[in-house]
Design a protein around this motif. Sequence first.
Motif, short mmCIF file in Angstrom:
data_model
loop_
_atom_site.label_atom_id
_atom_site.label_comp_id
_atom_site.label_asym_id
_atom_site.label_seq_id
_atom_site.Cartn_x
_atom_site.Cartn_y
_atom_site.Cartn_z
N ARG A 31 0.82 -1.21 0.00
CA ARG A 31 0.00 0.00 0.00
C ARG A 31 0.86 1.27 0.00
N SER A 32 1.90 1.26 0.87
CA SER A 32 2.74 2.46 0.96
C SER A 32 4.03 2.12 1.69
N LEU A 34 6.97 3.98 4.23
CA LEU A 34 7.17 5.14 5.09
C LEU A 34 8.59 5.16 5.62
N TYR A 36 10.94 6.81 8.75
CA TYR A 36 10.90 7.44 10.07
C TYR A 36 12.33 7.71 10.53
N PHE A 45 7.89 10.75 11.97
CA PHE A 45 7.57 10.53 10.57
C PHE A 45 8.37 11.47 9.66
N MET A 48 5.97 9.55 3.38
CA MET A 48 5.18 8.41 2.95
C MET A 48 5.18 8.40 1.43
N ARG A 92 3.60 -0.80 4.39
CA ARG A 92 2.24 -1.12 4.82
C ARG A 92 1.57 -2.09 3.85
N GLY A 94 -2.25 -3.56 3.92
CA GLY A 94 -3.52 -3.50 4.65
C GLY A 94 -3.34 -2.65 5.89
N SER A 95 -3.70 -3.22 7.04
CA SER A 95 -3.58 -2.47 8.28
C SER A 95 -2.25 -2.74 9.00
N LEU A 97 1.88 -2.67 9.44
CA LEU A 97 3.06 -1.90 9.06
C LEU A 97 4.27 -2.69 9.54
N TYR B 31 -6.89 2.58 14.35
CA TYR B 31 -5.87 1.55 14.36
C TYR B 31 -4.89 1.78 15.51
N SER B 94 -3.00 5.07 14.33
CA SER B 94 -3.24 5.81 13.10
C SER B 94 -4.74 5.88 12.85
N GLY B 96 -6.35 5.46 10.01
CA GLY B 96 -6.82 4.36 9.18
C GLY B 96 -5.80 4.05 8.13
N GLN B 97 -6.26 3.75 6.94
CA GLN B 97 -5.36 3.41 5.86
C GLN B 97 -5.25 4.61 4.93
N GLY B 98 -4.64 4.39 3.78
CA GLY B 98 -4.47 5.45 2.80
C GLY B 98 -3.60 6.57 3.36
N VAL B 99 -3.94 7.78 3.03
CA VAL B 99 -3.11 8.91 3.45
C VAL B 99 -3.18 9.13 4.96
N ASN B 101 -2.59 6.88 7.13
CA ASN B 101 -2.00 5.74 7.80
C ASN B 101 -0.65 6.02 8.45
N VAL B 102 -0.31 7.27 8.62
CA VAL B 102 0.93 7.61 9.31
C VAL B 102 0.77 7.33 10.79
N LEU B 103 1.69 6.57 11.35
CA LEU B 103 1.61 6.22 12.76
C LEU B 103 2.07 7.35 13.65
#
Lengths: 109, 114
Positions: A31-32, A34, A36, A45, A48, A92, A94-95, A97, B31, B94, B96-99, B101-103
């Motif tokens: 998905r992405s 990142l 850090y 952060f 992304m 990432r 799904g949910s 990381l 999340y 976070s 959620g997902q997508g943009v 989703n930064v923790l």
Amino acid sequence: EDKVVQSPLSLVVHEGDTVTLNCSYEVTNFRSLLWYKQEKKAPTFLFMLTSSGIEKKSGRLSSILDKKELFSILNITATQTGDSAIYLCAVRRGSRLTFGEGTQLTVNP
Amino acid sequence: NAGVTQTPKFRILKIGQSMTLQCAQDMNHNYMYWYRQDPGMGLKLIYYSVGAGITDKGEVPNGYNVSRSTTEDFPLRLELAAPSQTSVYFCASSLGQGVANVLTFGAGSRLTVL
């Protein structure tokens, strides 16, 4: 199983040098990615990335993603002692990381 | 706005003891995650949750349990502590997902098992 590999694991440079940190990954349903920075405490952060070939830039730091070759790089130009930290790459799916082992960067004056 | 709050910051346990690391966030994030970080290493995912009542195992769940009864709280329970659980534990959340989703990370909890 998701896999994120960073290289080098550690790097020592002098102020003013330019460094390139690498992150390769094997993740299904990507998905992405990142980046850090971690100094003494919790990671903070940086970037992304979701699309190939589009550079993200913040001051002296920049990053780019290659989804075909499954890697990303983080560049730091004109390094300063304040850049000394662990740089973590995470991918990432799904949910979830998943983090790499990190690159310990030390910038000496 | 407190963000992600972890308690305690430091704890020493004897082998076989149990304890709970607390994590709370006030950002209405769906999340939540628990990671552990051993010296000189990256972060390993222990458990995560995508919403109240839903939890799932990460890479290294053995020896730990979690619950998510509310959106805000995500405690991590260590049963029968072992020296291999000596580590720094980070809770993160976070939206959620997508943009989104930064923790956002908590400050960490340093646990030593002797």
